[in-house]
Design an enzyme around this catalytic site. Sequence first.
Site, PDB file in Angstrom:
ATOM      1  N   SER A 562       0.805  -1.341  -0.026  1.00 21.54           N
ATOM      2  CA  SER A 562       0.106   0.097  -0.131  1.00 21.54           C
ATOM      3  C   SER A 562       0.956   1.445   0.130  1.00 21.54           C
ATOM      4  O   SER A 562       1.438   1.322  -0.877  1.00 21.54           O
ATOM      5  CB  SER A 562      -0.989  -0.116   1.091  1.00 21.54           C
ATOM      6  N   ASP A 643      -8.674  -5.042  -5.815  1.00 23.32           N
ATOM      7  CA  ASP A 643      -8.060  -3.865  -5.250  1.00 23.32           C
ATOM      8  C   ASP A 643      -8.641  -2.617  -5.767  1.00 23.32           C
ATOM      9  O   ASP A 643      -8.092  -2.168  -6.850  1.00 23.32           O
ATOM     10  CB  ASP A 643      -6.653  -3.763  -5.052  1.00 23.32           C
ATOM     11  N   HIS A 675      -7.361  -5.565  -1.467  1.00 26.36           N
ATOM     12  CA  HIS A 675      -6.194  -5.026  -1.000  1.00 26.36           C
ATOM     13  C   HIS A 675      -5.284  -5.716  -0.103  1.00 26.36           C
ATOM     14  O   HIS A 675      -4.048  -5.622  -0.058  1.00 26.36           O
ATOM     15  CB  HIS A 675      -6.455  -3.739  -0.249  1.00 26.36           C
TER      16      HIS A 675
END
Length: 707
Positions: A562, A643, A675
Amino acid sequence: MTVTATKFTPEVMLSAPRRSPGVPNPSGKLVLYTVSAYSFADRKKTSQIRVFDIESGNSELLIEDPEASSPVWVAEDKVLYLKTDSRGHTTFLVRSVRGPEPEEHDIGKINAPLSDLKVKKLPGGNFALACSALVSPDGKLVNPETDKKPLSSAKVYSSLFVRHWDAWNSERRRSIFYGALGEENGRLVLLGNSLTNALAGSSLSSPVPPFGDSADFDIGASGLVFVAKDPELDPAIYTKTDLYFIPLKTFTEPQAPSPRIVKTPGLEGYSQTPVFSHGGTKVAFTRMRSKQYESDKTRLILVPDINNPDATEEFYATEDGVGGWDSRPDAIAWSLDDSRLYVSAEHRGRRALFELPSNPSQATELPKPVETPQGSVVSFSVLPRPGAETATAAADSLFVSSTSLVDNSCYSITHPDTLSCRVVSSVSKEGKSFGLSRSQVDSIWFPGAGDYDVHALVVRPSTFSKDAAKKYPLAMLIHGGPQNAWNDAWSTRWNPAVFAEQGYVVVCPNPTGSTGYGQDFEDAIAGNWGGRPYQDLVRCFEWIEKNMPEVDTDRAVALGASYGGFMINWIQGQPLGRRFKALVCHDGVFSTLNQWATEELFFPIHDFEGTLYENRAAYEKWDPARFANEWATPHLIIHSELDYRLPVTEGLAAFNVLQAKKVPSKLLVFPDENHWVLKPENSLVWHREVLGWINKYSGIEEEQKSN
């Protein structure tokens, strides 16, 4: 728990039983919890509901059924739970926990999936019940399993927020339903055999997606409180969620009164975790100030009388609105006499438990952490005791569920008044610690890029030797968020011990932007993504090089997901990128100019200090793609097609650049993950690819072959 291992591997971690936080029964002698596990041999997941006896330390199986969920106590020895079948129909079942053949009976059925079950005993003896379910725009229950499927898969939108996390949005929403349980012929029954939509006729939705659960609402003798997004504001642009109150007396009312908003002047951000006092008239909850910042500081708020929701009080309030307690309280519990509050909050690399007066005017000193086991508190409950109605908070004891970097589940009892804590069950205590030990965990502080120090957690291999001739390659893990932190807590997605057991000294820095070190430190990352945080990581690397002789920085690797993935891509184009032998980027940002492909637009608006069209220069300044010509370090790219926070094209673009430049690189894609990589078989592949990649370039692969 049945884990035994002398070597901690991804397979061991992923197949180990995962125990939920424990919930004590009315006497505080028994604890209800769930356990799930996955077998790579059978390719099968198991799910159990179990009861733990605090005094004996024994655990007994109550229910083994993958369709059973949301167990709650409804008596000293009875548990209510939900069972949803393959047609989406949910049955309420009550089961006794004592006897050679525990009695079980059906108390009602609803023809739709339900979740997030909560119950509370009312003064008259009945139980109030609340749960959540999916509803149509007219407030009717929706059953996706039996719902008529459309002939076309087309989706048409004319407003923002078309998708969220891993799903495309529709007109359907979550809602809270209530009902009551009463006794008939000595057995509990669902009165009226029906539930009422508490939010019918309103435009409100709760729990709040994508992660909202039973913590988003609570039941009291006065009625129901819940948090919901402000329907007047665009959820893609604003974070504002308000607390609402619905007065209910019996929870059999066929129609709920209109929700009443709880007013908090000056605070317009997220409202979270409302909890009724034992007396049923007071409510404590948390709220943020900014309505466009998801990681703003949470303030602890008291509603002295929920029947007067216009009057609220903030704990540790200051005239400048900043707030006197520089922490972010989250979960809340009331003392048995309602005179004290227990709250958890991140605190310097762990999640700690704090005690304070429940009256803001009496909270004149900042709270200090209560004694709990090493690691991080996950949940906590105040234990009942005889004579509780006349006892004082000084004698409270709390049942605490926690984890640590080397322990995936620990149950303990803490006594705030005596500053003592007793572990009653843990993986480590029972000698089944995956071959891990507390001696592997350490932490360091090093000078940051400015006038501050930065904290980092360190995990060494279980075979670590202080022999001066032995050096271990560095694995630097960079956390996501970016307003997040590495804490002394267990994870099955990014577990530092997995990397340590491969033969690395793992360093997990908490640079500028990390939570748990004060709001100013956290806020300083806004408009500064590749600035101070990057320089902090450079200082971390340099400090390790000078002060940790056991670490071989010439064989260092770095990994992140991320925002951590953004930082990996940023490092790749900067001088620090040449100090690593290999990089791993999971669901990272290739170009910050693509941030408006995300779903929660309030995030880039805050962190890049404006919109893309009003402040484009801020997005360009920290764009990793600007420095793609410098990319040269071997680089593994991982991304998932579900995602929607960081679309898969970010991973594809980064991989395409690496391949075109002939930089050693590999792409790993999961079509069915969001994600996070959550499916056990996918997670195993993830770990094998990641470890294979870094071991190849750090030299550990050759060491393993020679051994």
